[in-house]
Design a protein around this motif. Structure first.
Motif: not given
Lengths: 291, 291
Positions: A32-49
């Motif tokens: 459950a802990l990683f269900y949402t973090p692993k569910s993709g998304g654009k990772r735009i915040r990570a790219m900005l970092v």
């Protein structure tokens, strides 16, 4: 350009996948802990970092922990936002929301856990302590009661008619600035802190983050109106929830124009800083995307 | 002795009252945010921080931020624990729970905000960066998915028959160790880190914290059975919630004996360390209190 951003996205996806492999009791919690973090998304915040870090001489091994940590923070906010007591959204990125799979109880705790875990990942990052403390300071303000959390508070209270006597324009601006833009701002700033920006540069990046962040949320709401459900991967819950949005307050055309204006203002802040090409591209990407 | 502990409690109460004065929009959020942190409580975690700091040469100006930060973390956990989706407890310390006053939506967000704010207060503490990072690392593990959060996960899942195939003894031990003892442990360890403990001393303090922490929870559950509601200031919700407790698993008498034994084990770890008198007194206080 795209290949560099794709490369960062892949690094962060892999880093989060590795964290998800760490054995935890009970197994359902680990899942459950990683269900949402692993569910993709654009990772735009990570790219900005990672782009901001790169701009100021910190390589990807230094910024990867911070980028991933901020994605964990973002994931917690999505999990809690989707809960029935908040936006009551059953779907996220085209998949059932965390609480639809694991129950509201576990989803609440998983969100709590990811919030706190973010700081653990930062504390473990391969950068020096002074930088870590600065990052903790920025992120704990901007993702918390000085940013994301208070943004969601005003969002929820205003949509439930519990905030009287304020204009819709004032409220929608407050909500977008705090709920969305402050975490985007923290992403660029914390990325830059991995390297060696001077105070003026950091201030310009902070402004870039705020402008680009508000533009990001406006386009989100804009796409929510003009896009179809399948593309956005979620139901149009804003209407049901009586949520204040730019399209609702300013109209569709004007909202789009404001987002364009904010993108230009964001770019203006950083275009003279060496190596800002990727951040400029991301600002354009934010307003030009179709999902 | 009591006057030193009372003095620490007063310092922390005042520090939190000052944080509560900081103007925030909207006013209802400012009020809700500090309703639970200001609602008293024994401040036992704060006392542990400040006594451990004192033991290793860090004065109260250094440990006060950390002590207060951990009380904010504790307050967030109480707010979320009381939510209907968790323990569904309407009262806390004899007063209506946060969500009974401000609504479930605001209570959820206030808890989220306090969790994140804890790290902001630590980042602002008047100690050096290396100490701050160590404290963030310990606290973000022990209050999060390596401690308090996973303890609550197992508590909730086991009480709802969603964890099959584990003995009640194994589960109740896991729950108490993680849900309660790990934050108590973080309190003494983070307090000590404000000063100059060596590795052996820190390890002994960590063990003291774990033993004293489990004893604390056993006595809590013990008092919940033998005490009357007024004294504890809350309804006996453990029964209603099907919560696993020591009295339920080991019986009342044996639970009390185990708590005494754990107290002795805790004291044994630290009694040879100079200045450990207060921590010894707190361990005794934990098992001898009547509320």
């Amino acid at each position: 350009m795209m290949s560099k951003l794709s490369h960062y996205k892949e690094l962060v996806d892999n880093f989060i996948n590795e964290l998800a492999q760490i054995k935890r009791f009970p197994p359902i919690f680990q899942e459950a802990l990683f269900y949402t973090p692993k569910s993709g998304g654009k990772r735009i915040r990570a790219m900005l970092v990672m782009c901001a870090a790169d701009m100021f001489g910190a390589d990807e091994t230094k910024s990867l922990h911070i980028a991933s940590a901020i994605e964990l923070m973002h994931a917690y906010s999505l999990i809690h936002d989707d809960l029935p007591v908040m936006d009551n959204d059953d779907f996220r990125r085209g998949k059932p929301a965390n609480h639809k799979v694991y129950g509201e109880d576990l989803a609440l705790l998983v969100g709590d856990g990811l919030n706190t875990y973010t700081f653990n990942v930062i504390a473990d990052a391969p950068i020096d302590d002074a930088r870590k403390v600065k990052i903790v300071k920025w992120l704990s303000n901007n993702a918390g009661i000085g940013g994301m959390v208070v943004g969601q508070v005003v969002d929820v209270l205003s949509s439930r008619d519990r905030l009287k006597g304020h204009s819709h324009k004032k409220l929608v601006n407050f909500i977008h600035k705090h709920k969305t833009a402050k975490l985007i701002q923290a992403s660029v700033v914390c990325g830059a802190i991995c390297g060696n920006p001077d105070d003026v540069q950091l201030d310009r990046l902070a402004k870039y983050g705020l402008y680009a962040g508000v533009a990001f949320q406006i386009i989100d709401d804009y796409l929510d109106v003009v896009g179809d459900e399948e593309k956005l991967g979620k139901k149009k819950v804003d209407e049901i929830n009586n949520t204040l949005t730019y399209p609702k307050v300013y109209g569709l055309k004007r909202s789009y124009d404001i987002a364009q204006k904010l993108k230009d203002m964001a770019i203006l802040q950083i275009k003279d800083i060496k190596g800002s090409k990727e951040l400029i591209d991301i600002a354009k990407l934010i307003v030009e995307r179709d999902r």
